[in-house]
Enzyme design. Structure first.
Site, PDB file in Angstrom:
ATOM      1  N   HIS A  37       0.835  -1.191   0.000  1.00 61.57           N
ATOM      2  CA  HIS A  37       0.000   0.000   0.000  1.00 61.57           C
ATOM      3  C   HIS A  37       0.868   1.239   0.000  1.00 61.57           C
ATOM      4  O   HIS A  37       1.751   1.378   0.853  1.00 61.57           O
ATOM      5  CB  HIS A  37      -0.923   0.016   1.231  1.00 61.57           C
ATOM      6  CG  HIS A  37      -1.893   1.156   1.211  1.00 61.57           C
ATOM      7  ND1 HIS A  37      -2.041   2.031   2.258  1.00 61.57           N
ATOM      8  CD2 HIS A  37      -2.752   1.572   0.255  1.00 61.57           C
ATOM      9  CE1 HIS A  37      -2.977   2.933   1.946  1.00 61.57           C
ATOM     10  NE2 HIS A  37      -3.420   2.665   0.740  1.00 61.57           N
ATOM     11  N   GLU A  63       0.030   5.044   0.079  1.00 60.98           N
ATOM     12  CA  GLU A  63      -0.800   6.250   0.127  1.00 60.98           C
ATOM     13  C   GLU A  63       0.131   7.444  -0.033  1.00 60.98           C
ATOM     14  O   GLU A  63       1.165   7.519   0.641  1.00 60.98           O
ATOM     15  CB  GLU A  63      -1.566   6.308   1.457  1.00 60.98           C
ATOM     16  CG  GLU A  63      -2.331   7.594   1.710  1.00 60.98           C
ATOM     17  CD  GLU A  63      -3.377   7.908   0.640  1.00 60.98           C
ATOM     18  OE1 GLU A  63      -4.298   7.107   0.464  1.00 60.98           O
ATOM     19  OE2 GLU A  63      -3.235   8.968  -0.027  1.00 60.98           O
ATOM     20  N   HIS A 100      -6.399   3.943  -5.975  1.00 63.90           N
ATOM     21  CA  HIS A 100      -7.532   4.674  -5.379  1.00 63.90           C
ATOM     22  C   HIS A 100      -7.310   6.167  -5.600  1.00 63.90           C
ATOM     23  O   HIS A 100      -6.186   6.599  -5.801  1.00 63.90           O
ATOM     24  CB  HIS A 100      -7.669   4.328  -3.901  1.00 63.90           C
ATOM     25  CG  HIS A 100      -8.391   3.023  -3.714  1.00 63.90           C
ATOM     26  ND1 HIS A 100      -9.456   2.867  -2.878  1.00 63.90           N
ATOM     27  CD2 HIS A 100      -8.214   1.822  -4.315  1.00 63.90           C
ATOM     28  CE1 HIS A 100      -9.903   1.620  -2.960  1.00 63.90           C
ATOM     29  NE2 HIS A 100      -9.149   0.962  -3.811  1.00 63.90           N
ATOM     30  N   GLU A 101      -8.405   6.915  -5.601  1.00 56.36           N
ATOM     31  CA  GLU A 101      -8.374   8.321  -6.048  1.00 56.36           C
ATOM     32  C   GLU A 101      -7.608   8.394  -7.366  1.00 56.36           C
ATOM     33  O   GLU A 101      -6.645   9.157  -7.529  1.00 56.36           O
ATOM     34  CB  GLU A 101      -7.734   9.247  -4.996  1.00 56.36           C
ATOM     35  CG  GLU A 101      -8.435   9.252  -3.665  1.00 56.36           C
ATOM     36  CD  GLU A 101      -8.066   8.043  -2.819  1.00 56.36           C
ATOM     37  OE1 GLU A 101      -6.892   7.646  -2.849  1.00 56.36           O
ATOM     38  OE2 GLU A 101      -8.945   7.486  -2.152  1.00 56.36           O
ATOM     39  N   GLU A 117     -10.439   2.689  -7.955  1.00 59.85           N
ATOM     40  CA  GLU A 117     -11.649   3.123  -7.261  1.00 59.85           C
ATOM     41  C   GLU A 117     -12.366   4.105  -8.194  1.00 59.85           C
ATOM     42  O   GLU A 117     -13.023   3.687  -9.138  1.00 59.85           O
ATOM     43  CB  GLU A 117     -11.249   3.737  -5.920  1.00 59.85           C
ATOM     44  CG  GLU A 117     -12.388   4.069  -5.002  1.00 59.85           C
ATOM     45  CD  GLU A 117     -11.895   4.853  -3.802  1.00 59.85           C
ATOM     46  OE1 GLU A 117     -12.380   4.585  -2.702  1.00 59.85           O
ATOM     47  OE2 GLU A 117     -11.038   5.755  -3.953  1.00 59.85           O
ATOM     48  N   GLU A 131     -16.520   2.054   1.279  1.00 57.98           N
ATOM     49  CA  GLU A 131     -16.048   2.758   2.480  1.00 57.98           C
ATOM     50  C   GLU A 131     -17.013   3.863   2.927  1.00 57.98           C
ATOM     51  O   GLU A 131     -17.063   4.191   4.106  1.00 57.98           O
ATOM     52  CB  GLU A 131     -14.655   3.338   2.239  1.00 57.98           C
ATOM     53  CG  GLU A 131     -14.612   4.387   1.145  1.00 57.98           C
ATOM     54  CD  GLU A 131     -13.196   4.741   0.712  1.00 57.98           C
ATOM     55  OE1 GLU A 131     -12.306   3.887   0.802  1.00 57.98           O
ATOM     56  OE2 GLU A 131     -13.004   5.885   0.266  1.00 57.98           O
TER      57      GLU A 131
HETATM   58  C1  NOJ Z   1      -8.977   6.131   0.566  1.00 60.58           C
HETATM   59  C2  NOJ Z   1      -9.079   4.786  -0.062  1.00 60.58           C
HETATM   60  O1  NOJ Z   1     -10.209   4.680  -0.886  1.00 60.58           O
HETATM   61  C3  NOJ Z   1      -9.125   3.761   1.027  1.00 60.58           C
HETATM   62  O2  NOJ Z   1      -9.320   2.480   0.479  1.00 60.58           O
HETATM   63  C4  NOJ Z   1      -7.877   3.824   1.855  1.00 60.58           C
HETATM   64  O3  NOJ Z   1      -8.019   2.964   2.941  1.00 60.58           O
HETATM   65  C5  NOJ Z   1      -7.636   5.242   2.387  1.00 60.58           C
HETATM   66  N1  NOJ Z   1      -7.756   6.188   1.351  1.00 60.58           N
HETATM   67  C6  NOJ Z   1      -6.262   5.375   3.000  1.00 60.58           C
HETATM   68  O4  NOJ Z   1      -5.271   5.229   2.036  1.00 60.58           O
END
Ligand code: NOJ
Length: 686
Positions: A387, A389, A467-468, A486, A492
């Site tokens: 992951h 982010e 994601h994003e 996503e 979520e």
């Molecule tokens: C938004 C993402 O859609 C989600 O899946 C993730 O857990 C959080 N950001 C943190 O990265």
């Protein structure tokens, strides 16, 4: 499997696709009309110049779908270069090939179109040159601009794209407003086109006479995204997302734009089984794809969204070695190949959205021993899903990108979920003068970044789940390590959103809108539909609908999103999640009304089994479903996971009945769906 290649066959429709020369004077009102038909001769695209400006229109069975619509650009320097055109030459071609997806919702895809290329020359000096290429399919139209190398045009900037879609009626449209704070993460609205403002694509519409249209784009790379702005009652115009300095696209000749696409279907389901967007992307560029493996995963994820543990360090840190091992044990026991761990690396403490630059992609928190975790996982036949982010700090990520992927490689990680949580113009760029600028997620700067990540990941044999993300325009065909993303409101929102989460109709809209672009990491499979940690939130479906989502919402990496304890407590329904594949031989849409209900059947790519998912909005339904899609001569045991007789998403969401029946191709099932409910079926070939 290549059935036939590029050819210049003289098909009968080419007799129809005549080039009609009406006149040759440059300034005549209609200088030339050139026409091309779809292979089945039903859809017709016509091109003409009006006062030196390019226009096109589209008809179906001679009825207008798109009335005369402008084409072209405004350049920053020398805008007159792309005006005052004459047609220098035209070319026509037909193409028919069946290609095989590395993975996907259908194995073999036919790419069959007639192509018309218009080469325009301007009267300015030096003369501007612009090519427009139309590809006409039985299921729609794609067209793009190609700007060839030409004297006096090196690097240049596009200030506006003039492309219009001058719709023939005030169709009902499902849309999301563009230029919003939270990117693509809004509920869809359904109104007549005349009530929209500026919207994202795919923009899906239903016409008064029952056709379904969707405008989107294909092969978006090193350009900016197209949104659609309403001009006049129902004329739409390309509205390109700008850079922070107002320029839309920074480019150089020669270049090709993304394809502008119009999918045309006789019923809503045909939009889902139209592969026009994929067909307009380039074939696979990766030589070795043996490492690209679709699969299911669980993860240290939902517990954070529920607030039971944290991404950042502290007493309830989620990504600990022990917790990861717990998920690995669960995955191994249930034959699930991947375990996602979020919050394992330094950077999450404090405000990680504001301080995305602090993320370190190769530095685990001290309570997460990545060596031990990945060794343990490997010993049990499970792989860690990484992951990254970024908080939208893409430059910080780019600086570490190669190291981040090498680091993951060292630990046997072949799939990485990326994240770009930030809002509005929250993507940081440093300009030529060293000043920080804010860019959109969907602008050219960030699109270049997303592409760089996919290509760098491919070199390290890493699959991406973004994601994003930037919206999906089918680049998974070219880079099949770009698995899923996503790009809409996912599950979520049911954990924490202040507006009550995703209403039951949301998932009945997504397959006809967001998912026309490509797969979505919706993260289905929540069994704990109500949670004491968050009394004001809940999942707005029945349990059976959560199972049906695995078939309805396609994703090659698909999550069993709930906590292991919720699955352990419900082994019977969980069996469907254990069984359901993620890679399909074929897809059939059996019913579909956008925003009401949808039923999809898919055949497993690795067995003879079929699967079915059917979901509804807040209304209960009984859907008569002939099983004509099953293989002829075969008998199947249908393992049916259906809403219980008194199930209701609001009042009784958990009631589920699991039963078996013997069926074959001549059987008809009546699918009873509770309000907010669904049904999932595995057809096991005997
Ligand atoms: C938004 C993402 O859609 C989600 O899946 C993730 O857990 C959080 N950001 C943190 O990265």
């Amino acid at each position: 499997m290549k059935m036939s290649g590029h050819s210049k066959k003289s098909l009968p429709m080419w007799i129809l696709a005549a080039v009609i020369l009406i006149g040759s004077a440059i300034r005549e009102a209609t200088a030339q009309v050139t026409t091309v038909f779809s292979p089945d001769s039903i859809i017709q695209v016509s091109f003409k110049l009006v006062d030196g400006q390019p226009f096109y229109n589209i008809t179906r069975f001679n009825r207008e779908l798109i009335n005369d619509s402008r084409l072209g650009f405004v350049l920053k320097e020398k805008p007159e270069r792309f005006s005052g055109f004459t047609v220098a030459s035209t070319g026509q071609n037909t193409f028919d090939e069946t290609w095989t997806q590395v993975w996907g919702e259908k194995k073999d895809i036919r790419n069959h179109y007639n192509e018309l290329t218009i080469r325009l020359a301007g009267t300015s000096s030096p003369s501007g040159r612009l090519d427009i290429v139309f590809r006409v399919y039985d299921d729609g139209v794609g067209f793009r601009y190609e700007i060839p190398e030409q004297s006096g045009l090196g690097a240049f900037e596009i200030m506006d794209e003039l492309t219009e879609f001058n719709l023939a009626g005030d169709h009902k449209a499902w849309w999301q407003k563009a230029y919003q704070w939270n990117r693509y993460e809004y509920l869809y609205r359904a109104t007549p086109v005349s009530q929209i403002d500026t919207v994202h694509t795919p923009l899906t519409m239903e016409t008064a006479d029952g056709l379904f249209l969707s405008i989107h784009e294909a092969a978006l790379n090193d350009y900016t995204s197209m949104t659609l702005e309403r001009r006049g009652e129902y004329k739409l115009k390309a509205n390109l997302i700008p850079w922070s300095d107002g320029v839309k696209v920074k480019t150089r000749a020669p270049m090709k734009t993304p394809w502008r696409t119009l999918q045309i279907a006789q019923n809503a389901g045909e939009l889902i089984t139209s592969y026009l967007i994929l067909n307009l992307n380039e074939p696979n560029k990766l030589a070795d794809v043996s490492w690209i493996r679709p699969g299911k995963y669980v993860g240290i994820w939902w517990e954070m969204h529920l607030g039971k543990s944290t991404w950042g360090s502290g007493p309830t840190h989620g990504a600990t070695t022990a917790n990861a091992k717990r998920y690995i044990d669960f995955a191994a026991k249930h034959g699930i190949g991947g375990v996602l761990v979020e919050g394992w690396n330094l950077g999450w403490d404090n405000d990680w959205i504001k301080y995305g630059d602090r993320f370190k992609f190769t530095k685990p928190y001290p309570d997460f021993n990545i060596g031990e975790v990945t060794r343990y996982a490997a010993s049990k036949g499970v792989a860690l899903i990484g992951h990254n982010e970024t908080g939208g700090a893409v430059l910080n990520y780019e600086r570490q990108l190669e190291d981040a992927f090498k680091f993951y490689n060292k630990y046997g990680v072949h799939a990485v979920k990326t994240g770009y949580v930030n809002y509005g113009r929250g993507i940081k760029r440093i300009d030529e003068n060293g000043r920080e600028q804010g860019e959109y997620h969907h602008g050219q700067f960030t699109i270049r970044h997303y592409q760089k990540v996919v290509e760098t990941a491919a070199k390290s044999k890493i699959m991406i789940d973004a994601h994003e993300p930037i919206k999906d325009t089918g680049i998974r065909r070219t880079y099949p390590n770009m698995m899923t993303r996503e790009g809409s409101r996912g599950q979520e929102y049911n954990a924490w959103s202040e507006d009550g989460g995703n209403p039951p109709e949301h998932e009945t809209i997504l397959p006809f809108t967001r998912l026309l672009g490509g797969p979505m990491d919706y993260t289905p499979g929540i069994f704990g539909l109500l949670y004491k940690e968050r009394p004001n939130n809940r999942v707005n479906t029945t349990l059976a609908k959560q199972l049906a989502l695995y078939v309805v919402l396609y994703s090659p990496l698909n999550m069993a999103a709930d906590l292991p304890e919720n699955y352990e407590a419900n082994p019977a329904p969980f069996k469907f999640i254990e069984d359901v594949p993620v890679d399909w031989e074929d897809t059939r849409v059996l019913h579909g009304r956008i925003g009401d209900y949808v039923t999809i059947a898919r055949k497993d790519r690795n067995s003879q089994d079929w699967y079915l998912g059917s979901i509804t909005d807040e209304n209960g339904r009984a859907l008569e479903t002939p099983l004509y899609f099953l293989d002829r001569g075969k008998t199947y045991i249908a393992e049916i996971y259906r809403d219980g007789d008194r199930a209701d998403w609001k009042t009784n969401p958990y009631e589920i009945k699991i039963e078996q029946r013997k069926v074959d191709q001549s059987s008809v099932l009546l699918l009873r769906l509770a309000p907010g409910g669904g049904q999932a079926i595995r057809f096991m070939a005997l």
